[in-house]
Design an enzyme around this catalytic site. Structure first.
Site, PDB file in Angstrom:
ATOM      1  N   CYS A  58      36.473  38.008  37.968  1.00  0.00           N
ATOM      2  CA  CYS A  58      37.213  39.048  37.244  1.00  0.00           C
ATOM      3  C   CYS A  58      37.434  38.621  35.801  1.00  0.00           C
ATOM      4  O   CYS A  58      37.603  37.442  35.508  1.00  0.00           O
ATOM      5  CB  CYS A  58      38.559  39.302  37.923  1.00  0.00           C
ATOM      6  SG  CYS A  58      38.370  40.007  39.592  1.00  0.00           S
ATOM      7  N   CYS A 105      35.637  43.725  38.039  1.00  0.00           N
ATOM      8  CA  CYS A 105      37.095  43.702  38.239  1.00  0.00           C
ATOM      9  C   CYS A 105      37.795  43.141  37.005  1.00  0.00           C
ATOM     10  O   CYS A 105      37.236  42.350  36.255  1.00  0.00           O
ATOM     11  CB  CYS A 105      37.452  42.860  39.459  1.00  0.00           C
ATOM     12  SG  CYS A 105      36.610  41.277  39.543  1.00  0.00           S
TER      13      CYS A 105
END
Ligand code: JS2
Length: 254
Positions: free
Chosen positions: A88, A168
């Site tokens: 992420c 993400c």
């Protein structure tokens, strides 16, 4: 020199070449798989064999213009079981900036699709099969635009969709500020990846608009970037930064 004296060295050279040079598709992909797993400290066991089998079954014995993107679903599933790194806030997309983005990602610790096992296995390769044949081919295959459902194009569409769907946190995209349409609706980034972003896990997209000396394009002046903002919708935060090409090496994009 007798004919025999001439032929023997040639035969030896060919045999050595075949042994020393992994020219078969299977050998190339297995070597890349083992290299990646070792580099990332992942146990290989017989995962590379499974990955090869999942890849092969997507296109072998099929007409090379009849391999749809979902033919690779089994491969994508197998790869996801083997290697799933949470990355992420470091995922980077690109369009018309392949060389620049990979240099930047490597130096500045971002990850592109080609830095993940799935993209790493097949980057810059060509492959196809043929109806009624168990063989895999790396030449004589349909090019990107010869037919829609060709093995290479379908792979990158499905892999790009899966990569985008997993994006993400804060994600990034490197676009070329020197061309007329940095955000081209026909590109894989626009036609596949932007459409698969998932705002329940992804928070923002930051455009790095790479410019050269003398380029006058800005984030605000470019019409195509306005279309990108529209395509992103209201659930994803949009940012855009002009990054002079000379500054890429510093990793400073703030
Ligand atoms: C990689 C290949 C090959 O965000 C990027 C990547 O995630 C890629 O999968 O899709 C985006 C780039 O595609 P786009 O926007 O069409 O930009 P481009 O510069 O025209 O790149 C064309 C190639 C994309 C698909 N692709 N990606 N490695 O070896 C490869 N071969 C093809 N055809």
């Amino acid at each position: 020199m007798s004919e025999c004296g001439f032929i023997a060295p040639v035969i030896l050279a060919v045999i050595l070449g075949l042994i020393l040079w992994p020219d078969s598709l299977q050998e190339k992909i297995k070597k890349r798989c083992e290299t990646y797993l070792e580099k990332h400290g992942l146990p290989s066991q017989n995962d590379c064999e499974k990955i090869w089998d999942s890849f092969r079954q997507a296109f072998v014995e099929k007409d090379p213009c009849e391999v749809p993107p979902d033919a690779y679903d089994s491969l994508i599933h197998t790869v996801s079981q083997v290697s799933q790194e949470p990355t992420c806030n470091r995922m980077m997309f690109w369009s018309k900036t392949k060389e620049k983005v990979h240099e930047f990602a490597k130096k500045c610790s971002y990850v592109t699709l080609e830095d993940f096992l799935l993209g790493f296995l097949l980057d810059n390769l060509t492959w196809c099969g043929k109806s009624g044949s168990q063989e895999t081919f790396t030449t004589g295959c349909p090019s990107w635009s010869d037919c829609v459902n060709n093995p290479v194009r379908s792979f990158w569409i499905q892999a790009s969709a899966a990569f985008a769907a997993s994006a993400c946190g804060d994600a990034f995209v490197m676009l070329d500020g020197a061309i007329d349409m940095p955000y081209n609706p026909d590109s894989t980034f626009a036609s596949v990846e932007v459409k698969h972003f998932n705002s329940s896990i992804m928070k923002s997209l930051t455009v790095l608009l790479v410019t050269k000396e003398g380029d006058t394009k800005t984030c605000e002046s470019d019409e195509s970037l306005k279309h990108l903002q529209t395509d992103l919708g209201s659930n994803l935060k949009y940012q855009c930064k002009v990054v002079p090409q000379s500054q890429l090496q510093t990793c400073i994009v703030d």
